[in-house]
Write a protein that holds these residues in place. Structure first.
Motif, PDB file in Angstrom:
ATOM      1  N   CYS A  12       2.552  -2.830   6.618  1.00  0.00           N
ATOM      2  CA  CYS A  12       3.374  -2.195   7.639  1.00  0.00           C
ATOM      3  C   CYS A  12       2.561  -1.820   8.870  1.00  0.00           C
ATOM      4  O   CYS A  12       3.125  -1.575   9.932  1.00  0.00           O
ATOM      5  CB  CYS A  12       4.052  -0.945   7.070  1.00  0.00           C
ATOM      6  N   SER A  13       1.244  -1.767   8.726  1.00  0.00           N
ATOM      7  CA  SER A  13       0.404  -1.339   9.847  1.00  0.00           C
ATOM      8  C   SER A  13      -1.030  -1.840   9.646  1.00  0.00           C
ATOM      9  O   SER A  13      -1.395  -2.300   8.566  1.00  0.00           O
ATOM     10  CB  SER A  13       0.381   0.186   9.928  1.00  0.00           C
ATOM     11  N   LYS A  14      -1.820  -1.707  10.706  1.00  0.00           N
ATOM     12  CA  LYS A  14      -3.233  -2.079  10.622  1.00  0.00           C
ATOM     13  C   LYS A  14      -3.944  -1.169   9.616  1.00  0.00           C
ATOM     14  O   LYS A  14      -4.827  -1.602   8.896  1.00  0.00           O
ATOM     15  CB  LYS A  14      -3.898  -1.973  11.991  1.00  0.00           C
ATOM     16  N   ARG A  15      -3.542   0.096   9.567  1.00  0.00           N
ATOM     17  CA  ARG A  15      -4.164   1.030   8.637  1.00  0.00           C
ATOM     18  C   ARG A  15      -4.016   0.553   7.198  1.00  0.00           C
ATOM     19  O   ARG A  15      -4.988   0.512   6.445  1.00  0.00           O
ATOM     20  CB  ARG A  15      -3.545   2.422   8.776  1.00  0.00           C
ATOM     21  N   CYS A  16      -2.806   0.163   6.802  1.00  0.00           N
ATOM     22  CA  CYS A  16      -2.594  -0.304   5.432  1.00  0.00           C
ATOM     23  C   CYS A  16      -3.337  -1.608   5.179  1.00  0.00           C
ATOM     24  O   CYS A  16      -3.875  -1.812   4.087  1.00  0.00           O
ATOM     25  CB  CYS A  16      -1.102  -0.456   5.140  1.00  0.00           C
ATOM     26  N   ALA A  17      -3.407  -2.484   6.177  1.00  0.00           N
ATOM     27  CA  ALA A  17      -4.174  -3.724   6.026  1.00  0.00           C
ATOM     28  C   ALA A  17      -5.651  -3.401   5.819  1.00  0.00           C
ATOM     29  O   ALA A  17      -6.319  -4.012   4.979  1.00  0.00           O
ATOM     30  CB  ALA A  17      -3.991  -4.613   7.253  1.00  0.00           C
ATOM     31  N   ASP A  18      -6.159  -2.414   6.549  1.00  0.00           N
ATOM     32  CA  ASP A  18      -7.565  -2.015   6.406  1.00  0.00           C
ATOM     33  C   ASP A  18      -7.833  -1.350   5.067  1.00  0.00           C
ATOM     34  O   ASP A  18      -8.889  -1.535   4.464  1.00  0.00           O
ATOM     35  CB  ASP A  18      -7.980  -1.090   7.552  1.00  0.00           C
ATOM     36  N   VAL A  19      -6.871  -0.571   4.576  1.00  0.00           N
ATOM     37  CA  VAL A  19      -7.013   0.046   3.243  1.00  0.00           C
ATOM     38  C   VAL A  19      -7.145  -1.052   2.190  1.00  0.00           C
ATOM     39  O   VAL A  19      -8.007  -0.992   1.306  1.00  0.00           O
ATOM     40  CB  VAL A  19      -5.817   0.979   2.935  1.00  0.00           C
ATOM     41  N   ASP A  20      -6.305  -2.082   2.285  1.00  0.00           N
ATOM     42  CA  ASP A  20      -6.354  -3.190   1.334  1.00  0.00           C
ATOM     43  C   ASP A  20      -7.690  -3.935   1.431  1.00  0.00           C
ATOM     44  O   ASP A  20      -8.305  -4.237   0.409  1.00  0.00           O
ATOM     45  CB  ASP A  20      -5.194  -4.144   1.600  1.00  0.00           C
ATOM     46  N   LEU A  21      -8.140  -4.209   2.646  1.00  0.00           N
ATOM     47  CA  LEU A  21      -9.425  -4.889   2.831  1.00  0.00           C
ATOM     48  C   LEU A  21     -10.559  -4.070   2.223  1.00  0.00           C
ATOM     49  O   LEU A  21     -11.427  -4.613   1.537  1.00  0.00           O
ATOM     50  CB  LEU A  21      -9.686  -5.135   4.318  1.00  0.00           C
ATOM     51  N   ILE A  59       0.828  -1.211   0.000  1.00  0.00           N
ATOM     52  CA  ILE A  59       0.000   0.000   0.000  1.00  0.00           C
ATOM     53  C   ILE A  59       0.859   1.257   0.000  1.00  0.00           C
ATOM     54  O   ILE A  59       0.675   2.141  -0.822  1.00  0.00           O
ATOM     55  CB  ILE A  59      -0.962   0.006   1.214  1.00  0.00           C
ATOM     56  N   CYS A  60       1.822   1.347   0.935  1.00  0.00           N
ATOM     57  CA  CYS A  60       2.589   2.589   1.073  1.00  0.00           C
ATOM     58  C   CYS A  60       4.073   2.452   0.771  1.00  0.00           C
ATOM     59  O   CYS A  60       4.760   3.459   0.628  1.00  0.00           O
ATOM     60  CB  CYS A  60       2.406   3.163   2.474  1.00  0.00           C
ATOM     61  N   SER A  88     -14.840  -3.134  -1.643  1.00  0.00           N
ATOM     62  CA  SER A  88     -15.520  -2.147  -2.484  1.00  0.00           C
ATOM     63  C   SER A  88     -15.457  -2.493  -3.968  1.00  0.00           C
ATOM     64  O   SER A  88     -16.077  -1.829  -4.792  1.00  0.00           O
ATOM     65  CB  SER A  88     -14.916  -0.757  -2.262  1.00  0.00           C
ATOM     66  N   GLY A  89     -14.686  -3.536  -4.317  1.00  0.00           N
ATOM     67  CA  GLY A  89     -14.590  -3.953  -5.710  1.00  0.00           C
ATOM     68  C   GLY A  89     -13.521  -3.222  -6.495  1.00  0.00           C
ATOM     69  O   GLY A  89     -13.487  -3.301  -7.719  1.00  0.00           O
ATOM     70  N   SER A  90     -12.631  -2.504  -5.808  1.00  0.00           N
ATOM     71  CA  SER A  90     -11.548  -1.808  -6.508  1.00  0.00           C
ATOM     72  C   SER A  90     -10.591  -2.789  -7.172  1.00  0.00           C
ATOM     73  O   SER A  90      -9.994  -2.482  -8.196  1.00  0.00           O
ATOM     74  CB  SER A  90     -10.755  -0.934  -5.532  1.00  0.00           C
ATOM     75  N   TYR A  91     -10.415  -3.956  -6.548  1.00  0.00           N
ATOM     76  CA  TYR A  91      -9.593  -5.001  -7.149  1.00  0.00           C
ATOM     77  C   TYR A  91     -10.522  -5.896  -7.960  1.00  0.00           C
ATOM     78  O   TYR A  91     -11.406  -6.529  -7.416  1.00  0.00           O
ATOM     79  CB  TYR A  91      -8.909  -5.862  -6.087  1.00  0.00           C
ATOM     80  N   ALA A  92     -10.352  -5.901  -9.244  1.00  0.00           N
ATOM     81  CA  ALA A  92     -11.196  -6.726 -10.105  1.00  0.00           C
ATOM     82  C   ALA A  92     -10.379  -7.202 -11.292  1.00  0.00           C
ATOM     83  O   ALA A  92      -9.493  -6.500 -11.777  1.00  0.00           O
ATOM     84  CB  ALA A  92     -12.406  -5.937 -10.580  1.00  0.00           C
ATOM     85  N   ILE A  93     -10.694  -8.383 -11.745  1.00  0.00           N
ATOM     86  CA  ILE A  93     -10.056  -8.926 -12.932  1.00  0.00           C
ATOM     87  C   ILE A  93     -10.940  -8.571 -14.113  1.00  0.00           C
ATOM     88  O   ILE A  93     -12.113  -8.958 -14.153  1.00  0.00           O
ATOM     89  CB  ILE A  93      -9.895 -10.453 -12.820  1.00  0.00           C
TER      90      ILE A  93
END
Length: 58
Positions: A24-33, A11-12, A38-43
């Motif tokens: 690196c942090s819970k924040r980055c893990a939450d951003v990825d989740l 993420i960062c 939200s469907g930002s990761y799509a094939i």
């Protein structure tokens, strides 16, 4: 003996922390989740691709 290079947070770009690997942090893990949920990761797919054997058309 070679040691593996420190992995970077996807993420960062900061160094990953064992507790939150690969982040690196819970924040980055939450951003990825959030991106997954939200469907930002799509094939991307195309409607004109032939179906594989055994797939039924609906």
């Amino acid at each position: 003996m070679n040691t593996p290079a420190a992995k970077k947070c996807p993420i960062c770009g900061k160094s990953a922390v064992e507790k939150f690997k690969p982040f690196c942090s819970k924040r980055c893990a939450d951003v990825d989740l959030n991106r997954w949920l939200s469907g930002s990761y799509a094939i991307p797919a195309r409607d004109d691709e032939p179906q594989a054997d055994g797939d039924e058309e609906i």
